[in-house]
Design a protein around this motif. Structure first.
Motif, short mmCIF file in Angstrom:
data_model
loop_
_atom_site.label_atom_id
_atom_site.label_comp_id
_atom_site.label_asym_id
_atom_site.label_seq_id
_atom_site.Cartn_x
_atom_site.Cartn_y
_atom_site.Cartn_z
N GLN A 179 -18.99 -44.35 12.43
CA GLN A 179 -18.50 -45.24 11.37
C GLN A 179 -17.68 -44.46 10.34
N SER A 233 -21.18 -47.18 19.89
CA SER A 233 -20.14 -47.79 19.05
C SER A 233 -18.83 -47.85 19.80
N ASN A 249 -24.00 -43.49 15.69
CA ASN A 249 -23.30 -44.66 15.17
C ASN A 249 -22.85 -44.44 13.73
N THR A 279 -21.41 -52.05 15.47
CA THR A 279 -22.83 -51.81 15.66
C THR A 279 -23.14 -51.87 17.15
N ASP A 329 -28.69 -44.09 16.30
CA ASP A 329 -28.39 -44.34 14.88
C ASP A 329 -27.56 -43.21 14.27
#
Length: 327
Positions: A277, A123, A273, A300, A270
């Motif tokens: 976020q 990211s 990320n 993303t 994942d």
């Protein structure tokens, strides 16, 4: 009765066996279970270093393991990239890549790594503009004033930046090309050296980050006359963009981002990320980064991959058009 008991017993044994096998699988997939190293291609105390330390602190809190920053400056990020790639692709060695990495691809003749194929994006952490600043005692009250003199008296004005090949230097190259002005580029080893030259009127304009010129701005020694992004920076909303001076399409947006070596499990990407976020939406993180002139931003992996690809091609064109020799 015996048969019924047997079936129930078998069912119970099967359930127990299933529970017994599922626990280790869950334990193995948990991430992180030990400290994570984050390799940074810059020295301690700079914007990139402070950014990753703020983010790493929050990652440690959120994911329950220490994220340890290791500074490896120099050589266009090559040293840091090599160190990051020397670790196993298991999520326990990460690295920061930046718009400077995108510049390195076309700038270096023999770059020993390929950021697009050797790393996988996680990211973006934040984006930031460069400021165009002049001596506060200068007659240039706006970028339009400076451009007018540059056109009236070609070759008489100069622009200072840190080293040749830096993002700041190439921003000046793109600016002079898009504005169609003849200004002399003067490179310096450090921002303090460049600032001294500006305050002595040896140079007429300096291009650098907000954090790098913050002391001069606060002391009213220098004046910001433009910012490099496509819109006004949230950090300095009163400073007009280069576009507002009539140079349409000019856009230099710098960025810092987190990457992992190729082969790192998708589940790890994942997890990181999603954590980023959440972290980059937090008001305290946004405020701390904005104080450095950085707008917190997550993306993303696909968006970050496209950002890297686009910047490589953008700066390749700038370098080739300017005839900047390979390093």
């Amino acid at each position: 009765m015996f048969g019924t008991v047997t079936r129930r017993s078998l069912l119970a044994l099967a359930m127990a066996a299933g529970l017994g096998t599922s626990a280790p699988v869950q334990a193995q997939s948990a991430y992180p279970t030990r400290p994570v190293k984050v390799v940074v291609p810059f020295g301690a105390g700079g914007v990139a270093d402070i950014t990753i330390r703020i983010v790493s602190e929050k990652l440690s809190e959120k994911l329950g393991q220490r994220f340890i920053v290791e500074n490896m400056p120099g050589a266009g990020g090559i040293t840091a990239a090599r160190a990051a790639l020397s670790g196993a692709p298991d999520g326990y060695t990460l690295t920061m890549l930046t718009n400077g990495t995108a510049i390195s691809v076309p700038l270096f003749a023999n770059l020993p790594f390929n950021p697009q194929t050797d790393f996988v994006p996680i990211s973006t952490l934040g984006t930031f503009d460069f400021l165009f600043v002049v001596n506060a005692n200068s007659n240039f009250k706006s970028l339009k004033d400076l451009l007018q003199q540059a056109k009236d008296k070609p070759g008489t004005l100069n622009v200072a930046t840190v080293a040749v090949g830096s993002s700041q230097h190439l921003s000046s190259v793109l600016f002079r090309s898009e504005a169609k002005v003849d200004m002399v580029h003067v490179p310096f080893r450090s921002t303090p050296d460049a600032l001294v030259s500006l305050l002595r009127d040896d140079t007429h304009m300096l291009i650098d980050t907000q954090a790098a010129v913050k002391s001069g701005l606060e002391g009213k020694q220098v004046r910001a006359i433009a910012s490099s992004g496509p819109r006004r920076s949230a950090a300095m909303p009163d400073v007009p963009t280069v576009r507002e001076a009539g140079i349409e399409g000019f856009d230099v947006t710098s960025w810092n981002a987190l990457f992992a070596p190729k082969g790192t499990p998708q589940s790890v990407i994942d997890t990181l990320n999603k954590a980023l976020q959440d972290i980059l939406k937090a008001e305290d993180v946004k405020a701390r980064l904005l104080d450095l002139g950085i707008e917190a931003r997550s993306e993303t992996p696909a968006e970050l991959s496209e950002r890297l690809r686009s910047d490589i091609e953008k700066w390749r064109a700038v370098i080739e058009k300017a005839g900047i020799p390979k390093q």
